[in-house]
Each structure stands twice: as structure tokens, then as C-alpha cells.
Enzyme design. Structure first.
Site, PDB file in Angstrom:
ATOM      1  N   GLU C  60       0.617  -1.510   0.121  1.00 23.74           N
ATOM      2  CA  GLU C  60       0.258  -0.404   0.120  1.00 23.74           C
ATOM      3  C   GLU C  60       0.605   0.771   0.201  1.00 23.74           C
ATOM      4  O   GLU C  60       0.559   2.099  -0.585  1.00 23.74           O
ATOM      5  CB  GLU C  60      -1.364  -0.013   1.195  1.00 23.74           C
ATOM      6  CG  GLU C  60      -1.854  -0.803   1.152  1.00 23.74           C
ATOM      7  CD  GLU C  60      -1.658  -2.279   1.276  1.00 23.74           C
ATOM      8  OE1 GLU C  60      -0.721  -3.216   2.000  1.00 23.74           O
ATOM      9  OE2 GLU C  60      -2.744  -3.601   0.691  1.00 23.74           O
ATOM     10  N   HIS C 129     -11.449  -5.355   8.807  1.00 25.47           N
ATOM     11  CA  HIS C 129     -12.290  -4.643   7.585  1.00 25.47           C
ATOM     12  C   HIS C 129     -12.972  -3.587   7.847  1.00 25.47           C
ATOM     13  O   HIS C 129     -13.899  -3.884   6.583  1.00 25.47           O
ATOM     14  CB  HIS C 129     -12.564  -6.297   7.288  1.00 25.47           C
ATOM     15  CG  HIS C 129     -11.342  -6.500   6.774  1.00 25.47           C
ATOM     16  ND1 HIS C 129      -9.907  -7.128   7.020  1.00 25.47           N
ATOM     17  CD2 HIS C 129     -11.053  -6.980   5.063  1.00 25.47           C
ATOM     18  CE1 HIS C 129      -9.176  -7.457   6.482  1.00 25.47           C
ATOM     19  NE2 HIS C 129      -9.786  -7.379   5.573  1.00 25.47           N
TER      20      HIS C 129
HETATM   21  C1  LIG Z   1      -2.686  -5.171   3.712  1.00 26.01           C
HETATM   22  C2  LIG Z   1      -4.059  -5.526   3.234  1.00 26.01           C
HETATM   23  N1  LIG Z   1      -4.011  -5.308   1.884  1.00 26.01           N
HETATM   24  C3  LIG Z   1      -5.273  -6.068   1.052  1.00 26.01           C
HETATM   25  C4  LIG Z   1      -5.996  -7.298   1.883  1.00 26.01           C
HETATM   26  C5  LIG Z   1      -6.436  -7.237   0.737  1.00 26.01           C
HETATM   27  N2  LIG Z   1      -6.373  -8.600   0.887  1.00 26.01           N
HETATM   28  C6  LIG Z   1      -6.946 -10.210   1.429  1.00 26.01           C
HETATM   29  S1  LIG Z   1      -6.007 -11.062   0.678  1.00 26.01           S
HETATM   30  C7  LIG Z   1      -5.148 -10.911   0.417  1.00 26.01           C
HETATM   31  C8  LIG Z   1      -3.998 -11.818  -0.787  1.00 26.01           C
HETATM   32  C9  LIG Z   1      -3.287 -12.442   0.316  1.00 26.01           C
HETATM   33  O1  LIG Z   1      -2.428 -13.145  -0.812  1.00 26.01           O
HETATM   34  P1  LIG Z   1      -1.555 -14.205  -0.266  1.00 26.01           P
HETATM   35  O2  LIG Z   1      -0.755 -13.656   0.636  1.00 26.01           O
HETATM   36  O3  LIG Z   1      -0.767 -14.919  -1.186  1.00 26.01           O
HETATM   37  O4  LIG Z   1      -2.703 -15.251   0.506  1.00 26.01           O
HETATM   38  P2  LIG Z   1      -3.194 -16.554   0.080  1.00 26.01           P
HETATM   39  O5  LIG Z   1      -5.132 -15.349  -0.166  1.00 26.01           O
HETATM   40  O6  LIG Z   1      -2.632 -16.994  -1.101  1.00 26.01           O
HETATM   41  O7  LIG Z   1      -3.041 -17.373   1.366  1.00 26.01           O
HETATM   42  C10 LIG Z   1      -5.646  -9.487  -0.026  1.00 26.01           C
HETATM   43  C11 LIG Z   1      -4.686  -8.249  -1.548  1.00 26.01           C
HETATM   44  C12 LIG Z   1      -5.913  -7.076   3.133  1.00 26.01           C
HETATM   45  N3  LIG Z   1      -6.253  -7.943   3.442  1.00 26.01           N
HETATM   46  N4  LIG Z   1      -4.763  -6.963   3.661  1.00 26.01           N
END
Ligand SMILES: Cc1ncc(C[n+]2csc(CCOP(=O)(O)OP(=O)(O)O)c2C)c(N)n1
Ligand SMILES: Cc1ncc(C[n+]2csc(CCOP(=O)(O)OP(=O)(O)O)c2C)c(N)n1
Ligand SMILES: [Mg+2]
Ligand SMILES: [Mg+2]
Lengths: 323, 336, 323, 336
Positions: C60, C129
């Protein structure tokens, strides 16, 4: 009682905590070898060792997050963020973890930690280094915010912060570090949520916290010369806020001015003014007034910076307008 | 659930212990299928992120730890909670938002907590829990309690600033943390290749002088073995260890995901590597378990899951009067 | 006029900007291949290509900082932060760079960028959230904050945001995306700093913005049944704030209620209440009231979440208390 | 000031060009000595961070760039501004907080800006400007204007999350940025060895697949050469480049620094490597310059610096009425 500076009062309380509780430790940028950017922890690393007084990388987010985790794990961390300006980089940790863990875990986890930070403007550090954002912290449920004004406050409130089992944001206005005041040697706690009537008066209530109490005091002295007796309140903590003492004073004076260094628009002064209106509307002979920082990024040039900060003369003028 | 005792080397895992690993994976799979069902029925709301396909990662890793080692994970946390032995009924109740949920209905799917099992929570700010892992590890070091920390996150978390700050601090202070990256190649709908300068995630640990390996996250025994290796490294006082588990999620990112970003072909490829089928047939060929035994296991699990749903269904909603409880700590102080 | 959803209205304005100005580009997490977590940019990457609609890492701070730099360099970035919850990780970039660069460079640099983010609670996403922190952004000099309520607002305010040469925080309440309303096909700008009198009334002024206007409307309908005519104001922007329209309404109704999803204590509602007191004290028959979110981290359970959010019934009860 | 034309290879630098490098270093040194003097006289307030000892880094690097390449730096920015040719008088006036200062007295020492010279500012939040560098580079790429970005920061900035996020993004998007780390071994009073997992800073660039080198920051020609190499790499479209300049600050972190954290011995060691004396004697032995010529250079510089002070002294204070100017943009829009 001996006279101590605000800085010495903080040092006294910090040393006591380090001595009394081995689970207490200090961490932050330049608090060790450098002695603290405001010399609050000077000599502590030598005295207590690098495991109790820890220099950290310049990584605000992990400094605070690590403090939270250490508190979860059974320690009592005191994290120094150098200044409130840099705390914005740790904002997510404070808002999303420190303040919420107890609640979102259904009361399983608690975060007993103290986060100290210098705040305020006035020494021409320009816009990125001159914030007074304690009002933002006061907005967060799960957090407590201490805003000492006198060395006595500093000593007592810091002790209470270490007794508290919740995250406490501890604000130290840079203009106060060298100011002196009476401080008892023996340890004492100053309860959170109890404002001090710093000066008695009957004509108007001047409400300040941290550095802005001083502007109120100076204004009160000027006003006294024209026979206007201003009551000055020193809030000591913003969250919890002692609204009762504020309302009690307003019932007596029927006029109130809130003084704050922070930007006026959307600042914490509005909360205080609104609470007074909500709880003492019929007592008010005039709208609650605000004397706050100008809504500009803080400029470097002295004249501009002074013009952007609340001055005793501004308070005096506003009070005259009320009476 | 029967805990695996005194953590033998992988090749010394007893029959029962290997069957227990299979059981945990089956439980997670079935528990989440049921959760998805309940979500469709609107018994569960908010976000629901399923671990389906990745079970071997959490099960293998957690089995290699002691019961009092700390676990911190992300919002995709059902699998880790179940593997750690958190009661299925109380997890399901949490998803239902009931007063009997592990987090009293305040946390929901993304925020499971059970400190009685050193399960220190699921976190919903990507990478936001990595700094907390540093603190827990620091506390364990200072308290000399021999506990280590497992910190689980995804491939998407690797590009957050907090990942960097946490790994640097952990390395400098030699904090006993296993950083376990579940690399399923996608952060929500974004392919790791488009957003990560170095896609072999484990290589990033070099920048912090942290030993790292890449493991087959579809193989529960490899996960167990690698995690044990990492744990030994930590307990010997050598500081943090980094594990990259290669895995894949068989479902969307969350229940809301339209899955426009990946082709079904790739998904089918990975389904062939289903960690459960793989391990099951391995155990069968080794004669550790047979058809009927598996059926038996599955029916037991069916009962556990149904019981969990029943418990959740019948549990009371949180009282509205309790809204302000736990904003501030109400318990005892932990120092003194 | 055709009926469009709030989401469609946003899409229409975004497409127009992408088509009209090649210096405009969109960047953010999952806005391309995924189509945007709230499907606002769905299909845009296919239509405009990956150089105009860019998927970013989950970073971010650099997403926003990169947007600022791109604006300094002559482009007009639209950064999507997915939700306001994650914007806390970019807080330093917004507070210390985006809002200050023009001022601290003595007017040499400007930062024409739009930062869009979904906000609000209500769908059981739990505490990390479910923030409504637009009041914090409204506190920052150098920033503008748009808070559309209707699809019409969304279309017009977004156009204006792209005309503005300063950083604009554009708030989209998640409860509004699917709501429909009349929206003209032809492009139009909605001026910042002009509130809409969404419903005329004479007995009390209900002040809302973004999602909370809807609570005001529902409350007004209930009140109408007992013959109480509530005027509902839709603020449209928080900074600049149209205090004149607010005061004009209060001069007519002599009673005001500010409705806000955000935590009550130290929230933006206090600013509005204080401004009304400062500018229309003698017009008030009762203190300005606030109906806000409860001062708790947002709980997951439905009953608890609903209890923590301002409800039309709460507004009705408060109004009854005022009259 | 005479700009070095069409950037020859280091070995092809003309006599005049090499003398110009010396002149710039001498100017920075003298300018800052004077600033320190003025600070003691309270003509200058706030923080004042001197570049003394590090002059070769900024002078060598900036000389290798084109005049319209963007420069972003940290609060220790006088040297970079002077090397880029920002008027000494307007810099001094800024330090004095005068209306004629480069930032109209609003920025002070830490926030020098001169966009007319593509000097995009000094920033006081450690690592906070690295993300901006990404954006400027992205804009340059899109506008195909051939300009590259030099982003200067210290060894302390390397542990900030924004360092990580910026380097990853720059690498993935192949952004034309030279990341120049001025490694003076200390972040304020903190020794890099206590806070950085990998103290050879340039090695951290590996984690982002960014080519990197470590250079002698006390040698102006090496700085010039390496920066030119980096610039060529960028202009060829290969993406970012990382330079670690080994240097040392001869003064405290800022005027307020008690310097309790480092021993004078170390400082003396480094003083022997003074980049100005080194380069000067090199030029003398090469017969490029002699005693009188240096004296001549110094007296010219003395005049420039004194003139800067006079200009600052005699300039008007900003008008208090202007307090609210420039909070929002008052100029034209740059698109259309
Ligand atoms: C700081 C932040 N930015 C964006 C989000 C929205 N978000 C939730 S899960 C996610 C993807 C995360 O991917 P990963 O770390 O690979 O975990 P996975 O879901 O693949 O297990 C995002 C962008 C968030 N929760 N927190
Ligand atoms: C985010 C942030 N944290 C802390 C500070 C306080 N601070 C100012 S300079 C500095 C040290 C930076 O060291 P380095 O990056 O090595 O630059 P140097 O001063 O050595 O040139 C610190 C900690 C700051 N300005 N910003
Ligand atoms: Mg992933
Ligand atoms: Mg340094």
C-alpha cells in the site's frame, strides 16, 4: 518537594519500572547508544544492558508490532517512537492490532504496553516533523492516551501507564522536556481520566492538554490583569476523558475555550466542544470556542510557524469576544 | 485429538502418527466443505477463505511443533486451528457468530484465537502479524521458556513492508521464528509473476541472512520433516528459519471470488497433486491403512463435523448487552 | 434519466477519464485480472491494457507513493486502495507527502491524484475490515475528501476529482455499490463543497454523508409518519465542507442530528456539531445531537455489528428527544 | 556554474571538468561550514544536517547525470542541491527561512526544492521518498522523455518497509531509478551492525534482482564512473540499478548530536580519506591544478558563500498573510 524537569520526571519513573519489574523493557530508535533523541533514556543502556534497553532498526511498524507481540507473550514493553510524526508508519499496528486484539480474541489476549512519542511543533522543524496528532489516537477504542503537562503529571501518568494492561499512547510535547516543576521522590500513580484544575477561576474555562495548557496559563495571566478570572483545566488524559470536571467548570463559568496545537478542522477540540454542548447546553452563555493550530502543513519560517500555532494573545482575544 | 508425542524423525513416525496426519487433513477438508455449505445457507457471513488443497502445509508443519509453540497465521486459518487441535465445534460456532465461538463471535472466520492452545490468532491485514511474531519470539527468548513461533503467511504478504521489517529484525535479534510462506502463486487474483521481483520466495530470505528452503507443500511428510529441521535450528539458538511451501488453493480466494484470473487447466493439474489423495495412496501402498480403515476414519470425521454444526446451531447468539465487553482488558495482569 | 447502480456510475466516469486523457491511469491491488474487489474496474485492463490499468503488489505504501510521484511527474494517477482499512499502511504517504508537497515546496509541486477506497461496515467483516475513517482524512490540510451517496454523486464527484489538481480521497461505502439511482449519460461535474438538500423538511436537520445518508432517509420516513418533517442533508464532500448549507438548514429547523458510521468519540461528527454551535448558536433550540458508531472494534456477529452501527431507529429516538 | 557537458567517460573528463568536480566539493564544504556558523548565530533554526565528508558521493553521482534527470534525496540535502546547481543564495535564504528561499521559507534545510532544475526535493521521513521515485520514474517511462531518477538515501533507510516495497516495484516494472545508498555506517547514533541483518547494503538488492555495486564514496571519480554505468543501464531500458557508496560523516548527525556513540579514533581514520584532500592532491600530482589555482578557486567560493549569506540576510521574511498560500495548488493543470 524537589524541582525536576519534565525529562527528569520521566527518567525517574522509567528507571523505577525497569528496576521493579524485569519484564519491563525499553525499545526504540536511538534510545541506547545515542541516549534518546530527547535524552529521556540517556545512560539507561549502560545501566540496564542492551537486553532491557534495545536500539532498533528504523522500522516503526515492526517496532510497535514487536512490542505488541512481546506484550502478548508476557512482557511489558515500553516502545519509544521518537516522535509522533513517525508513528504514522506504525499506524496500522496500533489501529488494527494493539487496539483490537483484546476484543477480537474475545478477551483472550491483552496488550499491556506503553508507546511513548514526542509531539508538537514550535522549533521550526517544518511540516513533516511538527504534528500534534494525539486526537487521532484518542479516537481509537481499545487505546488510552496520556497527555502530561507538568513534570508531576509526567511522573505520575507514566507510572499509571505501566500499571495499565492496555496499550497506552504516552505523549510528550517537545516544548515541555526542559520545563521544571515540583515532583515528589516517592512513586505515585496519577489516575487516568481525572483532569486537573490547574488554575481556579470563575469567568471562563480554558481547556488545554499537554503543551497547550501553557498557552492557557499565559492567557489566564493576561486576562487576570483586566480582572477576568479564567479557570484552566489540564486534561492529563484524552482517552479516557474527564468530561465531568470540564462540565463542572463550565457550570460555574458558563463559557469555555478549548485550546489545541493540532489543526482546527476535524480536530479533537471539536469533540470536547460537542461534549460540553451535549452535557451543559443550558449552562452556556456563549458557544464553546476553539483556539487551534492553523489548517496548514507547518511552515519552517519562524513568523509563519508562530502564526500557525495557538498563541496566548489569540486566546485572550477569543475570551474577550465571549464576555 | 491424539497429539503426536515427542516428535520423532519423519522416518520414525509410527503408523498411528501417520494416520493421524491423514485424519487431520481429512478433517480440515470435510470441515471446510461443510462451512462452504453453511455459507451458502447464510449461516456464515463475512469473508470465508478456504484452505482446500493446502492442508498438507499446515498439518505437516504444526505436527512437527510442540503443543505450546506459538502459532500466528493469516485469515485463511481454519486449517491451522484444526491442526493445532482447536475444537471443531467452537470454530464452527465462531463462523456462525455464536457466543460459544473461540473468539466469542467477535472475530469470525478470519480471527480464530485459542490461547489455551497457544494458537495466537488469524489476522486479516496482509503481513500485519509478522511483527507480532517477532514480539512473541522475543518474549519466549527472554522468558527462556523454550517455546518457538510459527508464523504463517502467503506469497502476497512477501511484498509488504512489514515482511521486510520483520525478517530483518528477526535475523538481527536471532528470534526463534519459523517464517512459513504458503506460496499458492496467487494473491487474491494476482499472479505472483506480475508483482514479485523474485518469484522463488525463499530466495528473498538471503537479504536477511536467514536460512531458507523451498518444500513441496502438497507432501505432508516433507512439510513435517522440513519444519522439524527448522525447529531444531531455532531451538539450538541459531535464530529464524524460512520455509517456502509450494502449494495451490483448489477453491476461489474467498467465497466471493469469480476466479476470472486463472484457467481451469492449471487447477486440474494441481488437483492431481491433491495432498490427501497422495498421502492416502502412499499409506495404502505401504499397507499402513486400507479402504475400510479410511472409510471408518471418514465416518468418524463426518460425525465430528456434524457435531460441530449442531453445536454451532444450538449455541446462543452473543448478548447485545455484551457489546462493550473486552474493548479493554478485564482479566488479571500477567506481570508480578 | 437512465437508472444506474453506484458501481456503474463510477465505471462510467472512470472509463470517460481513461478515454479522454492518456495521462490518466489506474493502479491498485487486483483491479486488473481480478476485476477489482468490488468489480468497479472489471474489464478495464482488457479494454485499456496493462499500462493504463495496472495490478500492483500488495504494498500500500508504495502504491500511494508511486501515485504521488507519478502525479509529480506529469501523469494523473487514480490509485485504488481496495478498502480504507488498508489505507492505514499508506497513511504516512498521504499525510507526509501527498498533502504537504505543494506547501513545503513553496508551490512548486502539485499532486493531482485520486485515491479511491471502499469504506464502511455492515457485512460482518469483523474489526480489521470495517473501518469508516474518512473523518481522519478530512482532518488533513492539502487533502480533499469526497463522500458520494447517490449514483449521481458518484458520477459527478468522481469527474470533479479528476479535474482537481490536488490529492482527492474518494470514499465508496460498500453498502452503496449495488444501489440504483438516476444518472445522466452526459458527463457533468459536481462541485466540491456543495451539500445536497436530499429531502426538504422544517422540524429537524439530519446530516449524513456517504452510507449514513441512507439511515437519515429511512429515519425521516419514519418521522414523517408522526408528522415530523426532517430535512436530510447529503454532504457530498467533507473537505471542503459546505457549512453554509448546514447552517441555513439549522436556521430553519433549529435542531440538528449528525449521523456517522465511525466511532463517536473524537469522530468527524463532533466537528460538524461544533461548527453549527459556532455559527448558529442562537438558532439552536437543543444541542446538536450525534448518532454514531459505538466505540468498539467492529464485532463479527450480526447482532453485535448491527448494535454497533447507527440505526434509523436510533435517529428517530434522538429526534423525539430533541422535539 | 559550468555544467559538465555531454558526460564523457571518466577517463575522458577534461581538465576543466575535473576542476569543476573539485570546485563543487569545495563549495559544499564551505557553504556548510558557513551554515553551521549561521546556525550558531541562530540565523538558522530547526534541524541542520551537514554533508561534510560525504561530498564526493553527491558531486560524483550528479555530475554523471543529465541536467533534467530527476533527483530526490533525504533531509541531508544541501550537497545534492548545490551539486545540481541550485543557487547558493536561494538555498541559504531557505535555511534562513526567508521569502526568497527555494521553498519560499516553508521547507527549511530538510526540504529544498527546485523543480526548475529537476531537483525534486529533500525529504525528512526516512525512506518516505523512495516510493515517490518509483512514480517519477513511471511517469518518465510513460512520457518517453528519456529522463531517469536518482534517489538518494542513507544506510538507515534500508530497514524501512518502504525501501522494500519500492525496490520490489521498481524491479518488477523495470523503472529507471538509480537507488543510491549513502552508507556512512550510522543511522543517527545507531551503528549499522546492530540493526541490519546484512551490512553490505548492496547485497540486499539481490532480493529484488536489481544489479548492485559497492563503491568508494570518498572517491569522486569512482562515484562518477559507477553512476554513469548505472545511468547507461537504465537508459538502455534494463530497469533500476543500486549503488552503495561507502562514506562517512565528519560531523554529528545534526547540530544537536552529542556524538556519544562513536569514538574519535574512527573519525580520525576517516578524515584521512577526506574526499576533497584526496582529489585535490590527485589533481595536483597530475598537474591539473596547482596551489595558486586552488587558492583562486577557494577565494571565488568564499565570495559565492558570502554573497549567499548577504542575499539571505537582506531578503524579506515571508509575509504572515501568506500563511495559507500553497496549501492547495494555485497554478495551471499539467494535463491537457
Ligand atoms: C494490507 C492488506 N492489503 C490488502 C488486503 C486484501 N487482501 C486480502 S487477502 C489478499 C491476498 C493475499 O494473498 P496471499 O498472501 O498470497 O495469501 P493467500 O490468500 O493466497 O493465502 C489481499 C490482497 C488485506 N487484507 N490487507
Ligand atoms: C520514518 C522516520 N523514522 C525516524 C526518523 C528520525 N531520523 C532522522 S534521520 C535518522 C537516521 C537516518 O540515518 P541514515 O538513513 O543512515 O541517513 P544519514 O543521516 O546517516 O545520512 C533518523 C532515525 C525519521 N526522520 N523518519
Ligand atoms: Mg497466495
Ligand atoms: Mg547513515
Amino acid at each position: 518537594m524537589p524541582e525536576l524537569t519534565f525529562r527528569e520526571a520521566l527518567r525517574m519513573s522509567l528507571r523505577e519500572e525497569l528496576l521493579a519489574n524485569e519484564r519491563v523493557f525499553l525499545m526504540g530508535e536511538d534510545i541506547g547508544a545515542y541516549g534518546g533523541s530527547y535524552a529521556v533514556t540517556k545512560g539507561f543502556q549502560k545501566e540496564f544492558g542492551p537486553e532491557r534497553v534495545i536500539d532498533t532498526p528504523i522500522s516503526e511498524s515492526v517496532i510497535v508490532g514487536c512490542g505488541i507481540g512481546a506484550a502478548m507473550g508476557g512482557l511489558r514493553p515500553m516502545v519509544e517512537l521518537m516522535t509522533i510524526n513517525f508513528s504514522l508508519l506504525a499506524f496500522d499496528q496500533i489501529v488494527n492490532n494493539a487496539s483490537k486484539l483484546c476484543y477480537m480474541s474475545g478477551g483472550q489476549i491483552h496488550v499491556p504496553m506503553v508507546i511513548r512519542m514526542a509531539s508538537g511543533a514550535g522549533s521550526q522543524l517544518s511540516s513533516q516533523h511538527s504534528h500534534s496528532l494525539e486526537g487521532w489516537y484518542a479516537h481509537i477504542p481499545g487505546i488510552k492516551v496520556a497527555v502530561p503537562y507538568t513534570p508531576y503529571d509526567a511522573r505520575g501518568l507514566l507510572k499509571t501507564a505501566f500499571r495499565d494492561d492496555n496499550p497506552v499512547i504516552f505523549i510528550e510535547h517537545t516544548a515541555l522536556y526542559a520545563r521544571k516543576g515540583e515532583v515528589p521522590d516517592e512513586a505515585f500513580d496519577l489516575p487516568f481520566g481525572q483532569a486537573e484544575v490547574h488554575r481556579k477561576g470563575k469567568d471562563v474555562t480554558l481547556i488545554g492538554y499537554s503543551g497547550s495548557v501553557y498557552q492557557c496559563v499565559l492567557a489566564a495571566e493576561q486576562l487576570a490583569q483586566d480582572g477576568i478570572e479564567a479557570e484552566v483545566l489540564n486534561l492529563r488524559t484524552l482517552r479516557p476523558l474527564d468530561i465531568d470536571t470540564i462540565v463542572a467548570s463550565v457550570r460555574k463559568t458558563h463559557r469555555a475555550v478549548v485550546v489545541e496545537d493540532d489543526w482546527r478542522f476535524g480536530g479533537f477540540a471539536g469533540e470536547i466542544a460537542t461534549l460540553i454542548m451535549e452535557q451543559a447546553f443550558d449552562e452556556l452563555d456563549a458557544p464553546v470556542a476553539r483556539v487551534c493550530g492553523a489548517d496548514v502543513p507547518m511552515p519552517y519560517a519562524k513568523q509563519l510557524e508562530q502564526a500557525a500555532l495557538p498563541q496566548p494573545s489569540d486566546i485572550v482575544a477569543v475570551v474577550r469576544g465571549l464576555i | 485429538m491424539t497429539q503426536i508425542a515427542d516428535k520423532p524423525k519423519v522416518e520414525e513416525l509410527s503408523k498411528e502418527q501417520r494416520i493421524e496426519l491423514l485424519r487431520q487433513m481429512l478433517l480440515i477438508r470435510r470441515f471446510e466443505e461443510k462451512a462452504a455449505e453453511m455459507y451458502a445457507k447464510r449461516k456464515i457471513a463475512g469473508f470465508l477463505h478456504l484452505y482446500t488443497g493446502e492442508e498438507a502445509v499446515g498439518v505437516g508443519a504444526i505436527a512437527a511443533l510442540n503443543d505450546d509453540d506459538h502459532i500466528l497465521t493469516h485469515y485463511r486459518d481454519h486449517g491451522h486451528a484444526l491442526a493445532r487441535g482447536v475444537e471443531p465445534g467452537r470454530i464452527m460456532a465462531e463462523l456462525f457468530g455464536k457466543a460459544t465461538g473461540v473468539s466469542l463471535g467477535r472475530g469470525g472466520s478470519m480471527h480464530l484465537f485459542d490461547t489455551s492452545r497457544s494458537f495466537m490468532g488469524g489476522y486479516a491485514i496482509v503481513a500485519g502479524h509478522l511483527p507480532l511474531a517477532c514480539g512473541l519470539a522475543l518474549a519466549n527468548m527472554r522468558l527462556r521458556n523454550g517455546r518457538i513461533v510459527l508464523c504463517v503467511f502467503g506469497d502476497g504478504a512477501v511484498n509488504e513492508g512489514e515482511f521486510h521489517e520483520a525478517l530483518n529484525l528477526a535475523s538481527v535479534w536471532k528470534l526463534p521464528i519459523i517464517f512459513l510462506c504458503e506460496n499458492n502463486f496467487f494473491g487474491m487474483g494476482t499472479d505472483i509473476r506480475y508483482v514479485s521481483a523474485v518469484i522463488e520466495v525463499y530466495k528473498r530470505a538471503q537479504a536477511y541472512a536467514i536460512p531458507a528452503e523451498q518444500i513441496d507443500g502438497m507432501n505432508v511428510l516433507e512439510m513435517y520433516d522440513a519444519t522439524q529441521r527448522a525447529a531444531d535450528h531455532l531451538r539450538a539458538g541459531y535464530g529464524p528459519y524460512f520455509l517456502e511451501a509450494i502449494t495451490y488453493r483448489f477453491r476461489g480466494h474467498s467465497m466471493a471470488d469469480p476466479e476470472l484470473y486463472r484457467d481451469k487447466g492449471e487447477l486440474e493439474e494441481w488437483r492431481r497433486l491433491d495432498p490427501i489423495t497422495q498421502f492416502r495412496s502412499q499409506l495404502e501402498t505401504q499397507g499402513v491403512i486400507d479402504e475400510p480403515a479410511v472409510a471408518q476414519l471418514q465416518s468418524e470425521i463426518e460425525d465430528v463435523v456434524n457435531e460441530a454444526v449442531r453445536f454451532a446451531e444450538e449455541s446462543p447468539d452473543p448478548q447485545v448487552e455484551s457489546l462493550y465487553d473486552h474493548v479493554y482488558w478485564q482479566g488479571d495482569s500477567h506481570d508480578a
